[in-house]
Write a protein that holds these residues in place. Structure first.
Motif, PDB file in Angstrom:
ATOM      1  N   LEU A 253     -24.077  17.817 -17.337  1.00 26.20           N
ATOM      2  CA  LEU A 253     -25.100  16.927 -17.880  1.00 26.20           C
ATOM      3  C   LEU A 253     -24.407  15.923 -18.791  1.00 26.20           C
ATOM      4  O   LEU A 253     -23.640  16.301 -19.679  1.00 26.20           O
ATOM      5  CB  LEU A 253     -26.129  17.728 -18.679  1.00 26.20           C
ATOM      6  N   VAL A 254     -24.665  14.637 -18.537  1.00 29.09           N
ATOM      7  CA  VAL A 254     -24.126  13.579 -19.385  1.00 29.09           C
ATOM      8  C   VAL A 254     -25.317  12.916 -20.086  1.00 29.09           C
ATOM      9  O   VAL A 254     -26.230  12.410 -19.422  1.00 29.09           O
ATOM     10  CB  VAL A 254     -23.346  12.530 -18.575  1.00 29.09           C
TER      11      VAL A 254
ATOM     12  N   ALA B 138     -31.120   8.829 -21.587  1.00 28.67           N
ATOM     13  CA  ALA B 138     -30.957   9.186 -20.177  1.00 28.67           C
ATOM     14  C   ALA B 138     -30.127  10.454 -20.055  1.00 28.67           C
ATOM     15  O   ALA B 138     -29.094  10.602 -20.714  1.00 28.67           O
ATOM     16  CB  ALA B 138     -30.296   8.051 -19.401  1.00 28.67           C
ATOM     17  N   HIS B 139     -30.594  11.374 -19.215  1.00 29.99           N
ATOM     18  CA  HIS B 139     -29.838  12.557 -18.835  1.00 29.99           C
ATOM     19  C   HIS B 139     -29.329  12.329 -17.415  1.00 29.99           C
ATOM     20  O   HIS B 139     -30.119  12.128 -16.486  1.00 29.99           O
ATOM     21  CB  HIS B 139     -30.717  13.806 -18.876  1.00 29.99           C
ATOM     22  N   LEU B 140     -28.017  12.359 -17.247  1.00 28.64           N
ATOM     23  CA  LEU B 140     -27.386  12.114 -15.951  1.00 28.64           C
ATOM     24  C   LEU B 140     -26.742  13.399 -15.450  1.00 28.64           C
ATOM     25  O   LEU B 140     -26.132  14.143 -16.230  1.00 28.64           O
ATOM     26  CB  LEU B 140     -26.314  11.028 -16.076  1.00 28.64           C
ATOM     27  N   TYR B 141     -26.864  13.664 -14.147  1.00 26.40           N
ATOM     28  CA  TYR B 141     -26.336  14.905 -13.583  1.00 26.40           C
ATOM     29  C   TYR B 141     -25.394  14.607 -12.408  1.00 26.40           C
ATOM     30  O   TYR B 141     -25.676  13.752 -11.572  1.00 26.40           O
ATOM     31  CB  TYR B 141     -27.479  15.789 -13.083  1.00 26.40           C
ATOM     32  N   GLY B 142     -24.294  15.340 -12.358  1.00 23.76           N
ATOM     33  CA  GLY B 142     -23.352  15.195 -11.260  1.00 23.76           C
ATOM     34  C   GLY B 142     -22.170  16.127 -11.464  1.00 23.76           C
ATOM     35  O   GLY B 142     -21.950  16.644 -12.573  1.00 23.76           O
TER      36      GLY B 142
ATOM     37  N   PRO C  90     -22.033   3.277 -24.509  1.00 24.42           N
ATOM     38  CA  PRO C  90     -21.043   4.015 -23.723  1.00 24.42           C
ATOM     39  C   PRO C  90     -20.534   5.323 -24.338  1.00 24.42           C
ATOM     40  O   PRO C  90     -19.725   6.012 -23.706  1.00 24.42           O
ATOM     41  CB  PRO C  90     -19.900   3.012 -23.588  1.00 24.42           C
ATOM     42  N   TRP C  91     -20.985   5.657 -25.538  1.00 22.54           N
ATOM     43  CA  TRP C  91     -20.518   6.909 -26.156  1.00 22.54           C
ATOM     44  C   TRP C  91     -21.421   8.038 -25.671  1.00 22.54           C
ATOM     45  O   TRP C  91     -22.589   8.116 -26.022  1.00 22.54           O
ATOM     46  CB  TRP C  91     -20.554   6.800 -27.667  1.00 22.54           C
ATOM     47  N   ALA C  92     -20.896   8.928 -24.817  1.00 21.71           N
ATOM     48  CA  ALA C  92     -21.704   9.919 -24.115  1.00 21.71           C
ATOM     49  C   ALA C  92     -21.397  11.334 -24.584  1.00 21.71           C
ATOM     50  O   ALA C  92     -20.307  11.632 -25.076  1.00 21.71           O
ATOM     51  CB  ALA C  92     -21.462   9.815 -22.617  1.00 21.71           C
TER      52      ALA C  92
ATOM     53  N   ARG D 203     -14.382  11.144 -12.561  1.00 21.23           N
ATOM     54  CA  ARG D 203     -15.414  10.261 -12.036  1.00 21.23           C
ATOM     55  C   ARG D 203     -16.628  11.138 -11.736  1.00 21.23           C
ATOM     56  O   ARG D 203     -16.487  12.197 -11.111  1.00 21.23           O
ATOM     57  CB  ARG D 203     -14.950   9.547 -10.773  1.00 21.23           C
ATOM     58  N   ILE D 204     -17.797  10.699 -12.180  1.00 19.48           N
ATOM     59  CA  ILE D 204     -19.019  11.458 -11.931  1.00 19.48           C
ATOM     60  C   ILE D 204     -19.997  10.576 -11.174  1.00 19.48           C
ATOM     61  O   ILE D 204     -20.500   9.585 -11.712  1.00 19.48           O
ATOM     62  CB  ILE D 204     -19.665  11.960 -13.242  1.00 19.48           C
ATOM     63  N   SER D 205     -20.221  10.916  -9.915  1.00 18.95           N
ATOM     64  CA  SER D 205     -21.254  10.238  -9.129  1.00 18.95           C
ATOM     65  C   SER D 205     -22.582  10.902  -9.462  1.00 18.95           C
ATOM     66  O   SER D 205     -22.758  12.107  -9.210  1.00 18.95           O
ATOM     67  CB  SER D 205     -20.948  10.350  -7.637  1.00 18.95           C
ATOM     68  N   ILE D 206     -23.485  10.135 -10.029  1.00 17.46           N
ATOM     69  CA  ILE D 206     -24.736  10.695 -10.521  1.00 17.46           C
ATOM     70  C   ILE D 206     -25.676  10.970  -9.348  1.00 17.46           C
ATOM     71  O   ILE D 206     -26.049  10.063  -8.595  1.00 17.46           O
ATOM     72  CB  ILE D 206     -25.396   9.743 -11.534  1.00 17.46           C
TER      73      ILE D 206
END
Length: 217
Positions: A73-74, A102-106, A23-25, A155-158
């Motif tokens: 980018l998370v 993982a690269h997450l975008y939102g 969970p450390w992003a 809140r980030i909806s990916i």
């Protein structure tokens, strides 16, 4: 990330697992003033459809990142580690680095003060549940709410993700077994967590192969 089809991780449930266990992003924004990066814990919003994460930043990071104004980018970094060619027992002498990333975008949604406090409380409860005597923001809500004013909830909806599980899939099964054994040992570069990911990858590959065979039949 470099496009490597053999290592693509496309299962959203696996990406969710990666987030839960790591969970450390790192949150990265391309702002008018340049690139900004910060590091915060994140948790999944299990009530949302798809992949959605909630977190908070400390003021004034919300201004530095221009949160809510653009996509961020998370980066979620799972187990990773050095893989020595000395473990191969073959003529291959080139080392590598295995990882799950993982690269997450939102685009972040800024939470209200009340929702931010609720999310902060859930964040504390999430991590405290393993403790023998869990702490809670409800011990002194007034003090906790005062501390919370120094944070901004998000809140980030990916909307998309790019994930890799590079776990020696290009090696022969017997070589993979030796790598896993070395990672599980107490020797140099031991990493039981990475060994576990490699075992899980072998199981996933076997299940996918079996499913493809059933479809072909």
């Amino acid at each position: 990330m470099r496009y490597t089809p053999d290592y693509l991780l496309t299962d959203s449930d696996e990406v969710k697992r990666l987030i839960r266990e790591n969970p450390w992003a790192t949150i990265v924004s391309a702002t008018a003033s340049g690139i900004v990066a910060s590091h915060y814990p994140v948790v999944l919003d299990d009530d949302a459809d798809g992949i959605s994460i909630v977190s908070h930043v400390g003021r004034p990071d919300e201004r530095a990142h221009e949160l809510g104004q653009h996509e961020v980018l998370v980066i979620i970094q799972g187990p990773h580690g050095y893989i020595s060619p000395g473990w191969y027992e073959t003529d291959d002498f080139v080392p590598t680095w295995n990882h799950v990333t993982a690269h997450l975008y939102g685009t972040p949604e800024i939470l209200s003060d009340d929702e931010n406090f609720r999310v902060l409380g859930e964040l504390v409860d999430h991590f405290e549940e393993r403790m023998p005597e869990p702490m809670s923001l409800q011990i002194d809500e007034q003090v906790a709410r005062h501390v919370a004013t120094g944070t901004v909830g998000i809140r980030i909806s990916i909307t998309r993700f790019d994930a890799r599980a590079k776990l020696s899939q290009n090696k022969a099964p017997e070589v993979v077994e030796r790598i896993v054994a070395a990672l599980d040992s107490d020797g140099p570069y031991s990493h039981p967590g990475l060994a576990a990911e490699m075992r899980a990858a072998v199981v996933r590959a076997a299940e996918m192969g079996a499913a493809e065979m059933r479809v072909a039949e």
